[in-house]
Motif scaffolding. Sequence first.
Motif, PDB file in Angstrom:
ATOM      1  N   ASN A  38      -4.695  -0.701   7.514  1.00 20.06           N
ATOM      2  CA  ASN A  38      -3.392  -0.286   7.335  1.00 20.06           C
ATOM      3  C   ASN A  38      -3.214   1.059   7.573  1.00 20.06           C
TER       4      ASN A  38
ATOM      5  N   TYR B  91      -0.915   2.862  10.477  1.00 15.63           N
ATOM      6  CA  TYR B  91       0.082   3.665  10.121  1.00 15.63           C
ATOM      7  C   TYR B  91       0.185   5.204  10.817  1.00 15.63           C
TER       8      TYR B  91
ATOM      9  N   SER C 195       2.337  -1.462   3.661  1.00 19.53           N
ATOM     10  CA  SER C 195       1.798  -3.081   3.792  1.00 19.53           C
ATOM     11  C   SER C 195       2.306  -3.622   3.034  1.00 19.53           C
TER      12      SER C 195
ATOM     13  N   GLU D 214       1.667  -6.757   0.406  1.00 22.84           N
ATOM     14  CA  GLU D 214       0.684  -7.522  -0.337  1.00 22.84           C
ATOM     15  C   GLU D 214       1.156  -8.291  -1.381  1.00 22.84           C
TER      16      GLU D 214
ATOM     17  N   THR E 262      -8.495  -3.801   3.664  1.00 25.00           N
ATOM     18  CA  THR E 262      -7.402  -3.865   4.753  1.00 25.00           C
ATOM     19  C   THR E 262      -6.687  -2.813   4.646  1.00 25.00           C
ATOM     20  N   THR E 263      -6.725  -2.229   3.409  1.00 27.30           N
ATOM     21  CA  THR E 263      -6.064  -0.696   3.120  1.00 27.30           C
ATOM     22  C   THR E 263      -6.448   0.297   4.256  1.00 27.30           C
TER      23      THR E 263
ATOM     24  N   GLN F  81       0.879  -1.252  -0.104  1.00 25.54           N
ATOM     25  CA  GLN F  81       0.048  -0.101   0.182  1.00 25.54           C
ATOM     26  C   GLN F  81       0.844   1.158  -0.033  1.00 25.54           C
TER      27      GLN F  81
END
Lengths: 341, 373
Positions: free
Chosen positions: A161, A165, A224, A226, A157-158, A129
């Motif tokens: 994340n 963060y 992240s 991925e 999930t983004t 990401q």
Amino acid sequence: MKNRLLEFVVAVSAVALLSVTTTAGAGTLEDVKKRGVLRCVVSTGVAGFAYPDKSGVWKGFDIDFCRATAAAVLGDSKKIKAVTSTGKTRFTKLNANEGDVLWRNTTITFSRDVGVKLRFHGVNYYDGQGFMVNKKLGVKSAKELNGASICIQTGTTTELNLADYFHANGMKYEAVPIETNDEARQNYVGGRCDVYTTDASGLAATRSTFSDPNNHIILPEIISKEPLGPATRHGDDQWSDIVTWVYYATVTAEEKGVTQANVDKMKSSKDPEILRLLGVEGAQGKELGLSKDWAYNIIKQIGNYGEIFERNIGVKTPIGLSRGLNDLWTRGGLQYAPPFR
Amino acid sequence: MSDTAKTYKIGQHPDLPPPRTEVGVLGWFKHKLFSTPLNIALTLLAAWFLWSVIPPLFEWIVLDSVWTAESRKECWGKMEVPEGGACWAFIKDRLELFIYGFYPAPQRWRVNLSFVLLIMAIVPVLYDKMLARKFGLWYSVAFPFIAGWLLVGGFGLTPVETDQFGGIMLTLIIGVTGISFSLPIGVLLALGRRSKMPVLRIVCVMFIEFIRGVPLIALLFIASTMLNYFLPPGTVFDLLLRVLIMVTLFSSAYIAEVVRGGLQAIPNGQFEAADSLGLTYVKAHLLIILPQALKISIPGIVNTFIGLFKDTTLVLIIGMLDPLGIGRASLADAVWAGLAREVYLFIALFFFICCFSMSRYSLYLERKLHTGH
């Protein structure tokens, strides 16, 4: 990426049902050979990875890997059928035997591998990401984004994340919830958010559609992991091996410099690994249950990993991704195949 | 002057024309647009709104649009400002995909033929003044099966698998099938729900309430993912068929409730009159009750049909590519990506034309059947 929780619930409940009501049929390899067509579960459209062209022929990075699998198994990369699926239905389609293999930019996670009962076969694309901002903001790092408004796809999930963060760095942000990539684009271009965050490949693809792509930068921070890769059902090890080694064959071919153009010449190479790869020596094909020239067919018809990458998402395409993490290990990337031996 | 001084006998005065400010264009403006201060304000506001929306929109859609190009870049290059106009070249480029989906090109005449046959099948249903309408109606009943054979193939035609269906064709297949099968099923369910036989009534009530209590999305998910597990392993049950069944069942439950509303509006005297004529249940309903009940239900039925037609876009979520899905998939093509507005406008136009014509037809039908007092 989208609604992973729901997708997970649907998939797990489907698997629960599956385990009660069905028994494994004949091997997938025999099924595919008998059918004469490989059914790949693919997405309904991700820029560069899977999309139909004007005449309805599927193209893209994932599709090329699907075609490579068909070339290995059936000897003809055209014999594929794209089973379109959304993020929510992809695993059930695979587990319900509506498809033979999943090539659908799917992130490998613990819950999918174990909970959804899938077999993952290596990472054919390392994604992560990232953030995109307009250059005129003068931002050079994601650490400077305190107080920014951020376009983010909801229920992904983004989103998690992002929250993690910003929390970890003691920053605040204002979320602008959006549903699809197109919507994000309109909002970002229209100035409703300062920042757009999604997988870096998605950012690059979105940026390529702007009328002024050079005015936008993707920040260096990737927040992240991925890892995207192909998946098959549990319970068919032979088929799993085939998918794994189709991917490895493309990487090995690039490593050894075997390309679509020179593959015929390479058959008389002196390198024993190339000879094993192309089926001149050894019995790799037979052990997989395939023909001798399975990997030759992949490279001849589709090309090696680098060629697939450059053709679909590489620097020369409108998407314009550089190899980065997806370069060969010999050039500082993560693409690494076990030896053909 | 003699004119002004002229006197008339009572009742002999010739009619004078109305004051100029009360009739014609001026009068219309005065009465319809500027009658009170509030209306003046509203009129001006609306005029300003239309003025600021329509010209730029018209420019974008028509004047500055580009119709021939090979890519988004070329399209935008032809405009004064990139994105300053619509790039219809994209829609033109993908038109066949939008219409036929992935239907194999050499076989597309079958889709065209089915469409012509569909029009021929609709006419006898919609207009009662047609010649030999009875034969026409028999044909209409047979049409779904003829079209099914044409599209899917077999029996002499090359088989085409239904997962290659897509685009407008898919919408029409789901919409037309749903509409034509849900009406009779819905009527039967409505009658069943009012039946005096307890088992029949309870079954119908349970069915209707279950379907109405579950969102269509959930039913589609069941159709696409769960159904496979309930069937014996190895049975291949076509996804499109599963969706068609679900959509039909879904809308028939709604139709049933609409028709039940119509049935309840029929006064008891009508039932008693039918009974006293010695008509059987079937005859009483066919000749007396249903014609009246359905007439009352027309707005509701058409409403349900329009809703069903638009709901067909939900199949996108289970991975079938209706026009919306084709649009999204096409937007993933890096050559064209970024032209979302054009795609959505085009799809909106298609749905508007279909739904608006359904709605106009229902108005026509209401007027024609209006035999009340």
